[in-house]
Design a protein around this motif. Structure first.
Motif, PDB file in Angstrom:
ATOM      1  N   GLU B  71       0.866  -1.117   0.070  1.00  0.00           N
ATOM      2  CA  GLU B  71      -0.072  -0.107   0.070  1.00  0.00           C
ATOM      3  C   GLU B  71       1.009   1.362  -0.018  1.00  0.00           C
ATOM      4  O   GLU B  71       2.054   1.172   0.738  1.00  0.00           O
ATOM      5  N   SER B  72       0.728   2.113  -0.910  1.00  0.00           N
ATOM      6  CA  SER B  72       1.519   3.297  -0.977  1.00  0.00           C
ATOM      7  C   SER B  72       2.132   4.085   0.283  1.00  0.00           C
ATOM      8  O   SER B  72       2.985   4.438   0.179  1.00  0.00           O
ATOM      9  N   THR B  73       1.074   4.236   1.075  1.00  0.00           N
ATOM     10  CA  THR B  73       1.690   5.048   2.332  1.00  0.00           C
ATOM     11  C   THR B  73       2.109   4.103   3.308  1.00  0.00           C
ATOM     12  O   THR B  73       2.839   4.585   4.418  1.00  0.00           O
ATOM     13  N   MET B  74       2.134   2.799   3.155  1.00  0.00           N
ATOM     14  CA  MET B  74       2.903   1.932   4.058  1.00  0.00           C
ATOM     15  C   MET B  74       3.977   0.910   3.500  1.00  0.00           C
ATOM     16  O   MET B  74       4.773   0.516   4.404  1.00  0.00           O
ATOM     17  N   ALA B  75       3.912   0.622   2.263  1.00  0.00           N
ATOM     18  CA  ALA B  75       5.245  -0.015   1.890  1.00  0.00           C
ATOM     19  C   ALA B  75       6.408   0.211   2.405  1.00  0.00           C
ATOM     20  O   ALA B  75       7.278  -0.645   2.603  1.00  0.00           O
ATOM     21  N   PHE B  76       6.803   1.446   2.250  1.00  0.00           N
ATOM     22  CA  PHE B  76       8.265   1.816   2.654  1.00  0.00           C
ATOM     23  C   PHE B  76       8.513   1.288   4.125  1.00  0.00           C
ATOM     24  O   PHE B  76       9.317   1.064   4.438  1.00  0.00           O
ATOM     25  N   GLY B  77       7.597   1.894   4.918  1.00  0.00           N
ATOM     26  CA  GLY B  77       7.693   1.639   6.541  1.00  0.00           C
ATOM     27  C   GLY B  77       7.486  -0.065   6.570  1.00  0.00           C
ATOM     28  O   GLY B  77       8.244  -0.473   7.551  1.00  0.00           O
ATOM     29  N   SER B  78       6.721  -0.776   5.722  1.00  0.00           N
ATOM     30  CA  SER B  78       6.790  -2.005   6.046  1.00  0.00           C
ATOM     31  C   SER B  78       8.372  -2.662   5.646  1.00  0.00           C
ATOM     32  O   SER B  78       8.578  -3.789   6.328  1.00  0.00           O
ATOM     33  N   VAL B  79       8.804  -2.257   4.648  1.00  0.00           N
ATOM     34  CA  VAL B  79      10.122  -2.787   4.468  1.00  0.00           C
ATOM     35  C   VAL B  79      11.149  -2.360   5.676  1.00  0.00           C
ATOM     36  O   VAL B  79      11.677  -3.134   5.955  1.00  0.00           O
ATOM     37  N   VAL B 132      15.099 -17.370 -23.891  1.00  0.00           N
ATOM     38  CA  VAL B 132      14.824 -16.096 -24.059  1.00  0.00           C
ATOM     39  C   VAL B 132      13.430 -15.637 -23.200  1.00  0.00           C
ATOM     40  O   VAL B 132      13.603 -14.383 -22.687  1.00  0.00           O
ATOM     41  N   ILE B 133      12.648 -16.520 -23.270  1.00  0.00           N
ATOM     42  CA  ILE B 133      11.311 -16.163 -22.571  1.00  0.00           C
ATOM     43  C   ILE B 133      11.680 -15.879 -21.223  1.00  0.00           C
ATOM     44  O   ILE B 133      11.035 -15.077 -20.352  1.00  0.00           O
ATOM     45  N   ILE B 134      12.318 -16.992 -20.726  1.00  0.00           N
ATOM     46  CA  ILE B 134      12.486 -16.895 -19.226  1.00  0.00           C
ATOM     47  C   ILE B 134      13.214 -15.441 -18.820  1.00  0.00           C
ATOM     48  O   ILE B 134      12.898 -14.927 -17.897  1.00  0.00           O
ATOM     49  N   PHE B 135      14.357 -15.032 -19.717  1.00  0.00           N
ATOM     50  CA  PHE B 135      15.029 -13.855 -19.463  1.00  0.00           C
ATOM     51  C   PHE B 135      14.065 -12.748 -19.405  1.00  0.00           C
ATOM     52  O   PHE B 135      13.848 -11.963 -18.517  1.00  0.00           O
ATOM     53  N   LEU B 136      13.023 -12.625 -20.519  1.00  0.00           N
ATOM     54  CA  LEU B 136      12.210 -11.577 -20.540  1.00  0.00           C
ATOM     55  C   LEU B 136      11.347 -11.601 -19.192  1.00  0.00           C
ATOM     56  O   LEU B 136      10.934 -10.695 -18.630  1.00  0.00           O
ATOM     57  N   LEU B 137      10.752 -12.804 -18.747  1.00  0.00           N
ATOM     58  CA  LEU B 137       9.826 -12.776 -17.360  1.00  0.00           C
ATOM     59  C   LEU B 137      10.684 -12.352 -16.285  1.00  0.00           C
ATOM     60  O   LEU B 137      10.428 -11.703 -15.543  1.00  0.00           O
ATOM     61  N   MET B 138      11.977 -12.588 -15.953  1.00  0.00           N
ATOM     62  CA  MET B 138      12.909 -12.391 -15.175  1.00  0.00           C
ATOM     63  C   MET B 138      13.006 -10.676 -15.133  1.00  0.00           C
ATOM     64  O   MET B 138      12.902 -10.113 -14.104  1.00  0.00           O
ATOM     65  N   MET B 139      13.258 -10.074 -16.489  1.00  0.00           N
ATOM     66  CA  MET B 139      13.334  -8.732 -16.372  1.00  0.00           C
ATOM     67  C   MET B 139      12.193  -8.128 -15.714  1.00  0.00           C
ATOM     68  O   MET B 139      12.115  -7.092 -15.076  1.00  0.00           O
ATOM     69  N   ALA B 140      10.865  -8.429 -16.169  1.00  0.00           N
ATOM     70  CA  ALA B 140       9.484  -7.811 -15.925  1.00  0.00           C
ATOM     71  C   ALA B 140       9.292  -8.128 -14.122  1.00  0.00           C
ATOM     72  O   ALA B 140       9.217  -7.356 -13.534  1.00  0.00           O
ATOM     73  N   THR B 141       9.918  -9.521 -13.720  1.00  0.00           N
ATOM     74  CA  THR B 141       9.675  -9.609 -12.455  1.00  0.00           C
ATOM     75  C   THR B 141      10.715  -8.661 -11.371  1.00  0.00           C
ATOM     76  O   THR B 141       9.988  -8.208 -10.497  1.00  0.00           O
ATOM     77  N   GLY B 142      11.931  -8.701 -12.037  1.00  0.00           N
ATOM     78  CA  GLY B 142      12.986  -7.714 -11.439  1.00  0.00           C
ATOM     79  C   GLY B 142      12.479  -6.202 -11.396  1.00  0.00           C
ATOM     80  O   GLY B 142      12.488  -5.555 -10.355  1.00  0.00           O
ATOM     81  N   PHE B 143      11.974  -5.815 -12.435  1.00  0.00           N
ATOM     82  CA  PHE B 143      11.439  -4.377 -12.556  1.00  0.00           C
ATOM     83  C   PHE B 143      10.259  -4.285 -11.543  1.00  0.00           C
ATOM     84  O   PHE B 143      10.091  -3.158 -10.637  1.00  0.00           O
ATOM     85  N   MET B 144       9.326  -5.321 -11.368  1.00  0.00           N
ATOM     86  CA  MET B 144       7.984  -4.832 -10.335  1.00  0.00           C
ATOM     87  C   MET B 144       8.527  -5.039  -8.828  1.00  0.00           C
ATOM     88  O   MET B 144       7.963  -4.436  -8.375  1.00  0.00           O
ATOM     89  N   GLY B 145       9.476  -6.012  -8.680  1.00  0.00           N
ATOM     90  CA  GLY B 145       9.979  -6.167  -7.343  1.00  0.00           C
ATOM     91  C   GLY B 145      10.737  -4.950  -6.898  1.00  0.00           C
ATOM     92  O   GLY B 145      10.249  -4.440  -5.537  1.00  0.00           O
ATOM     93  N   TYR B 146      11.465  -4.163  -7.658  1.00  0.00           N
ATOM     94  CA  TYR B 146      12.222  -3.115  -7.376  1.00  0.00           C
ATOM     95  C   TYR B 146      11.443  -1.948  -7.052  1.00  0.00           C
ATOM     96  O   TYR B 146      11.595  -1.129  -6.195  1.00  0.00           O
ATOM     97  N   VAL B 147       9.969  -1.894  -7.678  1.00  0.00           N
ATOM     98  CA  VAL B 147       8.938  -1.069  -7.298  1.00  0.00           C
ATOM     99  C   VAL B 147       8.299  -1.236  -5.760  1.00  0.00           C
ATOM    100  O   VAL B 147       7.996   0.096  -5.274  1.00  0.00           O
ATOM    101  N   LEU B 148       8.436  -2.438  -5.437  1.00  0.00           N
ATOM    102  CA  LEU B 148       7.740  -2.749  -4.317  1.00  0.00           C
ATOM    103  C   LEU B 148       8.193  -1.726  -2.895  1.00  0.00           C
ATOM    104  O   LEU B 148       7.331  -1.431  -1.918  1.00  0.00           O
ATOM    105  N   PRO B 149       9.397  -1.774  -2.636  1.00  0.00           N
ATOM    106  CA  PRO B 149       9.873  -0.787  -1.534  1.00  0.00           C
ATOM    107  C   PRO B 149       9.522   0.651  -1.469  1.00  0.00           C
ATOM    108  O   PRO B 149       9.327   1.216  -0.488  1.00  0.00           O
TER     109      PRO B 149
END
Ligand code: HEM
Lengths: 285, 426
Positions: B71-79, B132-149
């Motif tokens: 949740e955008s107001t709590m994510a940073f604090g929860s990390v 190559v498909i795994i690589f693409l999925l990894m890129m997407a996963t890493g990108f979205m994970g980095y947004v979470l904190p």
């Protein structure tokens, strides 16, 4: 092969050449903060608990007038690997504060003395009030400030790359506290011809050289009872160490666990290497 | 999975199970008796290392989810709560954040191994494309994970990358709004990224299973690039040969990983991500995580936004066509001296692009990035197709056993360790 190597080298030189003018345009005459001697650097680093206690004092008496530290509770001051104040000291430190609590059974908010379980309160009711009191600039929260600031020792190729690799190998991770010490001691009179708007101060370390915070520390400002020199430089080191602990309270535990993990993994890997060698001993490969 | 199975159930229960669900047989055939070329070097251990990293990411990720608040107001604090209050929370988070980087270290080595030894060539095209498909999925996963904190780089990285879709003609802006779930990157964006970040690793795991299946149908390539001709002479059984070697390599990799986790856990991250996300303050210099930097450099090298987006995605998509772009019959660069030189130039160009992606764009960096970007595409679209037609490869060994003989100079022990079971494959 030699020709290719020469071509590669020529390419490298050309690339480095093309990249260097970039730095000339970018330069914002920033002073690179000096590397300090920290007790918590290196693989066996631990916090100097007396230093953290002094740092808390500086934070409490100076910085906390403007800055919040909202992820830190008074109880943490007694945690192992922190300032390690005693339980009773923590109680006393917390009780110095009035905490707004409630609502009570009558539906009213009330004030009470702080307890060890309370989080550090902020002087200001909200960020707007903090801004209003600081000429429009918001003092950043200090909970992770020591990890939220960094700097480059150089920004030209290949110095930047080699410095980065060196940082990994030498485990240099103290950019944040070094920056804070540099910043706190980086106040200077602006060079002739440089206009400084009212409310801003000239600082050699701050990116852009202008900072809304006035020089917060001066000699003799905070009372130390353990004989440590009461100088602004000493205060800045102590408070930077305290801020590093606030940002990374599990640093000691991390490095200790890391050493055990490393010893285990290296022994296990060595063993595995011998097993692998035996298995493959009679197989040409 | 191909050829005869050498599994013999040892007791009543395993015979009973084998007649109903031959799962033990599957495991035995895949990881015990499976024949692996005996001349594999340590670059062949990264597949195992990648599997280990996937499991590590899933395990640490699942536990992080128990304490994280999307949740955008709590994510940073929860990390920060994870870092301060959860038992070994700091370890979980540093393992997970650095694990993502290690995952990419391993996948890049794995991919360059494939490029060097021509592992994408027939009959391994499908295996390669799945990669190559795994690589693409990894890129997407890493990108979205980095947004979470939900720090400054999380927010602004998400903003920059999702805004790319607005370059699509006509529907671009609607697509971006749809991705954001509103008119800017905000709580709905965080929520959907969290959901997808949870889902994608399991999709990766699914594609990994296909990838390993395809591998076990066609067999592994090897440093000589010649196919297995005689299973007894050319291969050894997966267990104990590959298991001990992979095990040793994994432990070395874990030591490398631990160095980051325990001693420089924030080195691969960006200090700005410890500043809570703020839509009103743009960071001085927005950079993605290091593993996207070469592609980010390609994106910025192209003068038009749409062109940049197309170039960036083609740079990855191109890899899927590699089996047909490379016209050489010879797989391994060991026997292709000219290709070998071009391979190393490509490595330098990719590293160079990575460096350029990390720098603020200036005339100088943009100029070099354009040359490198052009070269990247030239390598695949011009050099590889032509090289296969003009290059004279060195003389190939007749078999893997032959290649080993040439290297070690002794026939000793050849054929001695023919533990691999007879197999119809060749
Ligand atoms: C392919 C495997 C995965 C990759 C590459 C990956 C990557 C990442 C990255 C780069 C971050 C940001 C770390 C930071 O800077 O703090 C992250 C955070 C996170 N990931 Fe993953 N992840 C993977 C799998 C998973 C799985 C399977 C789950 C859960 C089911 C998960 C849950 C989380 C959570 C809760 C966070 C936020 C906490 C934090 O920021 O530390 N991840 N991930």
């Amino acid at each position: 092969m030699l020709k290719i190597k020469i071509a590669l080298f020529a390419g490298f030189v050309a690339v480095a050449g093309a990249l260097s003018p970039a730095t000339a345009q970018e330069a914002h005459h920033n002073l690179v903060p000096e590397k300090q001697n920290w007790s918590f650097s290196g693989p066996f680093g631990t916090y100097d608990h007396a230093q953290l206690q002094r740092g808390y004092r500086v934070f409490r008496e100076v910085c906390s007038n403007c800055h919040s530290m909202k992820f830190m509770a008074f109880r943490n001051l007694a945690d192992k690997g922190g300032p390690e104040f005693s339980e009773s000291q923590v109680k006393a430190l917390a009780a110095e504060y009035k905490i707004k609590d409630g609502p009570n059974d009558a539906g009213e908010m009330y004030e009470r003395a702080g307890r060890a379980s309370d989080y550090f309160p902020w002087t200001f009711a909200n960020p707007e009030a903090a801004k209003a009191a600081n000429g429009g600039a918001l003092p950043p929260d200090m909970s992770v400030l020591a990890k939220a600031r960094s700097f480059h020792r150089c920004d030209w190729f290949p110095c930047d790359v080699s410095n980065a690799l060196l940082d990994v190998v030498t485990q240099y991770q103290e950019h944040g506290p070094d920056y804070i010490v540099g910043l706190l001691n980086g106040y200077a009179t602006p060079p002739a011809g440089e206009e400084i708007a009212p409310g801003l101060n000239y600082n050699l370390v701050m990116p852009g050289n202008k900072i809304a915070m006035a020089k917060p520390l001066s000699d003799g400002q905070v009372d130390y009872t353990d004989g440590t020199p009461k100088t602004a430089v000493q205060y800045s080191r102590d408070v930077a160490a305290f801020l590093m602990w606030a940002a990374e309270p599990k640093l000691e535990e991390r490095k200790k666990t890391g050493f055990r993990a490393m010893v285990f993994l290296i022994l296990f890997a060595t063993l595995m290497w011998f097993v692998k060698r035996r298995v493959w001993a009679d197989v040409a490969h | 999975m191909s050829g005869h199975s050498s599994y013999t159930p040892s007791n009543g229960f395993s015979r009973w199970l084998d007649n109903r669900l031959p799962i033990v047989r599957l495991a035995h055939d895949s990881f015990v008796s499976y024949p692996t070329p005996r001349n594999l070097n340590y670059f062949w251990t990264f597949g195992g290392i990648l599997s280990l990293m996937l499991v590590a990411q899933i395990v640490t990720g699942i536990v992080l989810v128990m304490h994280y608040t999307p949740e955008s107001t709590m994510a940073f604090g929860s990390v920060e709560h994870i870092m301060r209050d959860v038992n070994y929370g700091w370890l979980l988070r540093y393992l997970h954040a650095n694990g993502a980087s290690m995952f990419f270290v391993a996948v890049y080595l794995h991919m360059f191994r494939g490029l060097y030894y021509g592992s994408y060539k027939a009959p391994r095209e499908v295996l390669w494309i799945l990669g190559v498909i795994i690589f693409l999925l990894m890129m997407a996963t890493g990108f979205m994970g980095y947004v979470l904190p939900w720090g400054q780089m999380s927010f602004w990285g998400a903003k920059v990358i999702t805004s790319l879709f607005s370059a699509i003609p006509i529907v671009g802006d609607s697509v971006t709004t749809w991705l954001w779930g509103g008119y800017s990157v905000d709580n709905p964006t965080l929520n959907r990224f969290f959901s997808l970040h949870f889902l994608l690793p399991f999709m990766i795991a699914g594609v990994v299973i296909l990838h390993v299946w395809a591998l076990h149908v066609v067999g592994q390539n090897n440093p000589s690039g010649v196919e297995v001709t005689d299973v007894n002479k050319d291969t050894v059984a997966f267990t104990p040969y590959a298991t001990t070697k992979d095990g040793f390599a994994m432990l070395c990799f874990l030591i490398f990983y631990s160095w980051f986790v325990f001693y420089v856990p924030n080195f691969l991250g960006h200090a700005d991500n410890y500043i809570p996300a703020n839509a009103l303050v743009t960071p001085a210099h927005i950079v993605p995580e290091w593993y996207y930097l070469p592609f980010y450099a390609i994106l910025r090298a192209v003068p038009s936004k749409l062109g940049g987006v197309i170039a960036m995605f083609s740079a990855i998509a191109l890899l899927a066509f590699l089996p047909w772009l490379d016209t050489s019959k010879v797989r391994s660069a060991t026997f292709r001296p000219v290709y070998r030189a071009f391979f190393w130039i490509l490595v330098i160009v990719c590293l160079g692009l990575g460096y350029l992606g990390s720098q603020p764009p200036t005339d100088g960096t943009t100029f070099v990035a354009r040359i490198f970007t052009s070269y990247y595409f030239m390598h695949f679209l011009v050099i590889l197709p032509l090289l296969g037609l003009f290059e004279t490869p060195l003389k190939l060994p007749t078999s893997i056993a032959d290649a080993i003989l040439a290297k070690t100079g002794s026939a000793a022990a050849m054929g001695h360790a023919a533990v691999a079971e007879p197999n119809t494959k060749g």
